[in-house]
Motif scaffolding. Structure first.
Motif: not given
Length: 153
Positions: A121, A125, A129
């Protein structure tokens, strides 16, 4: 997931664990029997004296005898593999299957652990980004080039 689904998953997991436990117990019992049988066979082999058959033809071959009759080939002793009974074969196959299943279960347990899920996870992320920043930078560079062309024209 609601409570019924959670209980269904728990019950299914318990059933799988019970089946694996029974399979392991059966394999352990069969391995003990096999070990005892091997000890008996080894004891029987130790009491018998090994006998090696002598070759039938011990004549030496001379190069000058080529034109004469062909000498007979020496008899070779070939060992015929012993056949294994069905129970032993099933035991071997079952052990291999259980080992593969245990390896798969271990791999899945490690792959689906909370630590790995959190790591995945986090990396996702971070990658999202990074790709957003890259898209923004590409868009700004394209706008600058467009503005430069507009100013030049």
């Amino acid at each position: 997931m609601n409570v019924e689904q959670i209980w269904l998953v728990v019950a299914a997991g318990g059933a799988v664990a019970l089946v694996l436990l029974v399979a392991c117990a059966l394999l352990w019992r069969n391995s003990r029997r096999l070990t005892a049988r091997l000890v008996e066979l080894e004891a029987g082999m130790a009491t018998r004296a090994p006998s090696m058959p002598e070759p039938a033809d011990t004549a030496t071959y001379v190069i000058t005898a080529i034109g004469d009759e062909q000498p007979a080939e020496p008899q070779q002793v070939t060992a015929v593999p012993a056949r294994i009974d069905g129970k032993l074969f099933a035991d071997i196959v079952a052990r291999e299957s259980v080992i593969k299943a245990a390896g798969l279960a271990h791999g899945l347990r490690r792959a689906l652990s909370a630590e790995n899920r959190n790591r995945i996870r986090f990396e996702m992320k971070r990658e999202v980004k990074r790709s957003r920043r890259q898209r923004r930078a590409d868009l700004k560079a394209a706008l600058r080039q467009f503005q430069a062309r507009e100013d030049a024209a």
